[in-house]
Design an enzyme around this catalytic site. Structure first.
Site, PDB file in Angstrom:
ATOM      1  N   HIS A  85       0.863  -1.228   0.011  1.00 28.98           N
ATOM      2  CA  HIS A  85      -0.037  -0.121  -0.054  1.00 28.98           C
ATOM      3  C   HIS A  85       0.857   1.400   0.056  1.00 28.98           C
ATOM      4  CE1 HIS A  85      -4.269  -1.321   0.880  1.00 28.98           C
ATOM      5  NE2 HIS A  85      -3.500  -2.438   0.708  1.00 28.98           N
ATOM      6  N   PRO A 124      -4.766   0.081  18.580  1.00 31.83           N
ATOM      7  CA  PRO A 124      -4.536  -0.526  17.245  1.00 31.83           C
ATOM      8  C   PRO A 124      -4.289   0.509  16.111  1.00 31.83           C
ATOM      9  CG  PRO A 124      -6.608  -1.045  17.886  1.00 31.83           C
ATOM     10  CD  PRO A 124      -6.074  -0.496  19.130  1.00 31.83           C
ATOM     11  N   TYR A 153       4.141   6.321  10.440  1.00 37.64           N
ATOM     12  CA  TYR A 153       3.317   5.213  10.166  1.00 37.64           C
ATOM     13  C   TYR A 153       4.052   4.291   9.203  1.00 37.64           C
ATOM     14  CZ  TYR A 153      -1.224   2.868   8.467  1.00 37.64           C
ATOM     15  OH  TYR A 153      -2.226   1.979   8.339  1.00 37.64           O
TER      16      TYR A 153
HETATM   17  C1  PHB Z   1      -6.357  -4.203  10.468  1.00 39.24           C
HETATM   18  O1  PHB Z   1      -6.559  -4.968  11.382  1.00 39.24           O
HETATM   19  O2  PHB Z   1      -6.543  -4.294   9.311  1.00 39.24           O
HETATM   20  C2  PHB Z   1      -5.862  -2.709  10.937  1.00 39.24           C
HETATM   21  C3  PHB Z   1      -5.944  -2.544  12.383  1.00 39.24           C
HETATM   22  C4  PHB Z   1      -5.496  -1.387  12.596  1.00 39.24           C
HETATM   23  C5  PHB Z   1      -5.121  -0.304  11.866  1.00 39.24           C
HETATM   24  C6  PHB Z   1      -4.932  -0.782  10.436  1.00 39.24           C
HETATM   25  C7  PHB Z   1      -5.594  -1.959   9.908  1.00 39.24           C
HETATM   26  O3  PHB Z   1      -4.603   1.076  12.219  1.00 39.24           O
END
Ligand code: PHB
Ligand code: APR
Length: 385
Positions: free
Chosen positions: A68, A289, A379
């Protein structure tokens, strides 16, 4: 080496050490099926992809993973792409942690060091001496004693290792529990977006992620007291439609195959070492998360730790193990700050004043290259060490 816990941290550490000629035994209290079925986050930083490739686990990742080049930030009326290669020259990969764990387990069982599932009563002992030991009961119910040079506590947030480190005089923890949770679903639906969408909305945050060209992973901010039984699939899709609303675009629906509510917290435990017991991954820190940092931090920890242990065990030099906790914690705090920043900017809580501050911050990130680059660098992952 005795390694407690077969999550990504313990399994990768075992593999990194095996490739340098250091033996280990990995002890896991759950079954292989359980460990391989746990659904976790799915974004890999570039250095995580590089590390997995360097230990021979890049094939399926590169075949099935999705590279990505950015994310969308959304607030009502606006969906703005942050282009990572343009901003910082790096990308990220979507490849579920579940898949990383399956690859690590398959490699370990194919001629790698011993990996024992379904052990119980795992207890590290004598960690302040040069001959630490792990007592445990094997899957057949027999008591066992594993004599080690070093023990790695990679047993996650609920394992016994952190408690032992915290019992030493220097132990300290920091914690923040956020006043919201995530309701996450997996759905057999093609993602309606090329990049992940992080959406701010007056009714709460929503995240559009994916696992493959046919499987979407979506999250909704909910109150931590919400019960999953109260969220029918219909109610979830309707809330997603509302929060992601944008003219001429819609969420793709499909059968929901998994549904759960996840608490959100930040937690840091220091130091990450007591004598010959070293902590790595969720055993030492938890991030919410939103910044997708949990797995990547675990990989960064064990990359540092493996180098330090090779120096100790093969050259008899303790400089890197002595620096391990401080070095790892610098990165842990950076990721803790970034995860808190993303979480605070995107989730609704507080009053209208807070909402205006969030919108002002989002507009800033979407209009200033400097602000966007700061987000993109964090990030996609800062250098290890
Ligand atoms: C995911 O589970 O795909 C996921 C979780 C948290 C994020 C990005 C993707 O910040
Ligand atoms: N004895 C043996 N194993 C244990 C014990 C114990 N007493 N307690 C816990 N474990 C095991 C767990 O069952 C789990 O398999 O330790 C493992 C820890 O793995 P994870 O929780 O996956 O933690 P870690 O390897 O540090 O991975 C980092 O990234 O996305 C984040 O939080 C997410 O798991 C994730 C993490």
């Amino acid at each position: 080496m005795g390694i407690i816990g077969a999550g990504p941290a313990g399994l990768l550490l075992s593999r990194l050490l095996a490739l340098q000629g250091i033996d280990s035994v990995v002890l896991e209290n759950r079954s292989r099926d359980y460990v391989e079925a746990r659904i976790r986050a799915g974004i890999l930083e570039q250095h995580t992809v590089d590390t997995l490739s360097a230990v021979g686990l890049g094939d399926r990742l590169h075949r099935e993973g999705l590279e990505h080049s950015g994310i969308y930030l959304q607030y009502p009326g606006t969906r703005h792409k942050l282009d990572f290669p343009e901003l910082c020259g790096r990308t990220v990969w979507v490849y579920g942690q579940t898949e990383v764990v399956k690859d690590l387990i398959a490699a370990q069982l194919d001629g790698g060091p011993p990996l024992l599932f379904e052990v119980s009563d795992v207890q590290p002992e004598d960690v302040d001496t040069d001959s630490p030991r792990i007592r445990f009961t094997d899957a057949d119910g027999n008591p066992q004693l594993l004599e080690c040079d070093v023990i790695a506590g990679t047993d996650g947030f609920h394992g016994p290792s952190r408690t032992l480190v915290q019992e030493s005089s220097r132990g300290r923890t920091w914690e923040r529990t956020y006043p919201y949770a995530w309701l996450g679903i997996l759905a057999d639906a093609a993602p309606a977006t090329d990049e992940l969408i992080y959406a701010w909305h007056p009714e709460g945050f929503a995240l559009y992620s994916m696992r493959s060209p046919k499987v979407s992973r979506l999250y909704l901010q909910v109150d931590p007291s919400e019960k999953i039984e109260d969220w029918s699939d219909e109610r979830i899709w309707d809330a997603l439609d509302t929060r992601f609303a944008l003219d001429g675009w819609s969420v793709n629906r499909g059968p929901v195959t998994d549904k759960s509510i996840l608490p959100m917290r930040s937690f840091v435990s220091a130091p990450m070492r007591r004598g010959r017991l070293f902590l790595a991954g969720d055993a030492a820190h938890i991030v919410p998360p939103t910044g997708a940092k949990g797995l990547n931090l675990a990989v960064a920890d064990v990359t540092l730790l493996a180098t330090a242990l090779v120096r100790l065990l093969q050259e008899g030099r303790s400089d890197l193990v002595d620096a391990y906790s401080d070095t790892a914690l610098r990165r842990v705090w950076r990721c803790t700050h970034f995860s808190w920043f993303m979480t605070s900017m995107l989730h609704r809580s507080g009053d209208d004043f807070d909402a205006q501050l969030q919108l002002s911050q989002l507009e800033r990130v979407c209009s200033s290259e400097a602000a966007a680059r700061e987000l993109a660098e964090n990030y996609t992952g800062l250098p290890i060490g």
